[in-house]
Design an enzyme around this catalytic site. Sequence first.
Site, PDB file in Angstrom:
ATOM      1  N   ASP A  22      -2.289  -0.821  -6.765  1.00 17.97           N
ATOM      2  CA  ASP A  22      -1.649  -0.086  -5.603  1.00 17.97           C
ATOM      3  C   ASP A  22      -1.812   1.298  -6.374  1.00 17.97           C
ATOM      4  O   ASP A  22      -1.673   1.769  -7.533  1.00 17.97           O
ATOM      5  CB  ASP A  22      -0.031   0.320  -6.410  1.00 17.97           C
ATOM      6  N   ASP A 130      -3.560   2.041   0.306  1.00 15.10           N
ATOM      7  CA  ASP A 130      -3.782   2.738  -0.764  1.00 15.10           C
ATOM      8  C   ASP A 130      -3.192   1.102  -1.748  1.00 15.10           C
ATOM      9  O   ASP A 130      -3.099   1.421  -3.033  1.00 15.10           O
ATOM     10  CB  ASP A 130      -2.719   3.377  -0.728  1.00 15.10           C
ATOM     11  N   GLU A 131      -3.488  -0.101  -0.752  1.00  6.92           N
ATOM     12  CA  GLU A 131      -2.937  -1.128  -2.300  1.00  6.92           C
ATOM     13  C   GLU A 131      -4.473  -2.267  -1.472  1.00  6.92           C
ATOM     14  O   GLU A 131      -4.729  -2.477  -0.417  1.00  6.92           O
ATOM     15  CB  GLU A 131      -1.731  -1.499  -1.192  1.00  6.92           C
TER      16      GLU A 131
END
Length: 411
Positions: A22, A130-131
């Site tokens: 993350d 973003d993950e």
Amino acid sequence: MPAGERLPGAPAREERIVVHVDMDCFYASCERRREPALRGAPVVVGMGYEPDQTVGAVATASYEAREYGVESAQAISAALERLPRKADAPDASAAGYYRPVDMAYYESVSESVSEILHGLGDPVREVSIDEAYLDVTDRTAWDVAAGFGRHIKQRIARSVGVPASVGIAPDMSTAKLASDHEKPDGLVVVPPESVQSFLAPLDVADLHGVGPVHARALRERGIETVGELADADPYVLEAAFGERGREFHRRARGADSRPVEPRGKPKSLSRESSFDGATESFDRVREQAAALSGAVADRASRTNASYRTIGVKVVTPPYDVQTRAESLPGPVDDPALLEAVSQSLLDEFEGAAVRKVGVRVSNLVFSEREQATLAGFSGDETGDGGGHEGGACGGAGRGSCGGQTTLDEFT
């Protein structure tokens, strides 16, 4: 590591090792990457803070900005009340740096992170810009999992310049909770024997998939913690919440059996590579692009993909992202053509300093049959039916980049 080859001491398949990566305050981290002077200062990314704007919201707030009460999805007017702009109050001790959303730039940074993750995990499931989840069962073992997690964080920090929090656990749900546990820039490893003790004290609202509405309903039934949820009667939960109640119970017990699977077929295939600093040797750029073309062609062949578009990506100092692409008369699987077109697209950048170069194919067609080459279509070898399309994302074009790559491209 070749497919099917396991690291000595790696656990059996049923003892999965799942990583959740993350990126911390990703948009703000990207802005700090572009402007190192912002490191350690409150940074707010959003729209609507300029004097001639009246409506907008916060997309991301750095942890320093959150200390002043600024939060994601907050009205920009409320954010400005809590933390004025440094540009408006240059002498104020409590002021923040506001920046507009620049998706093209954030996507470019995300692509660089994605490239690293796909080299470290197999398979990889990207769930947002973003993950991502990685199954690293065949890449590491529990007694060295912490070192593997540090390696992921260091690769991202050194190669891309943004921080990441990493959680490692036997299942996806617990891995996500682990990555959230020590943000920012955290690393938490939860081996199989520690799953229950890790999950039990957590607030039930923290469990992956439990939103505010279900958390409130669970509390009304006397269930406050994940441990209490794990001890609850699954039949009672199913009666109250349907199949979701069963799923809550499984996740509370660390029994999330979902496999780490990519989301559908890719929309594009790409590889990219960074140079140490910026190189002014265009021979190096061309040489690297040729190697990348070969890697993309190999991946296309292995996945039975043909492509209608060939493109390149060039990043010049400081971090200006420029893309060029050429459309073909029809789908092809032609490594020689891929290299020739990508080299041609690079011509206009000769003489420029280059930080990174990438090659991609898009508009994919998947088939089990033998793929075509351009010779199977009418027209000349330059792809006359298409033409160039592209865009640059520099300081003047932030937030609006015609022809700019998207996240589904260059991943």
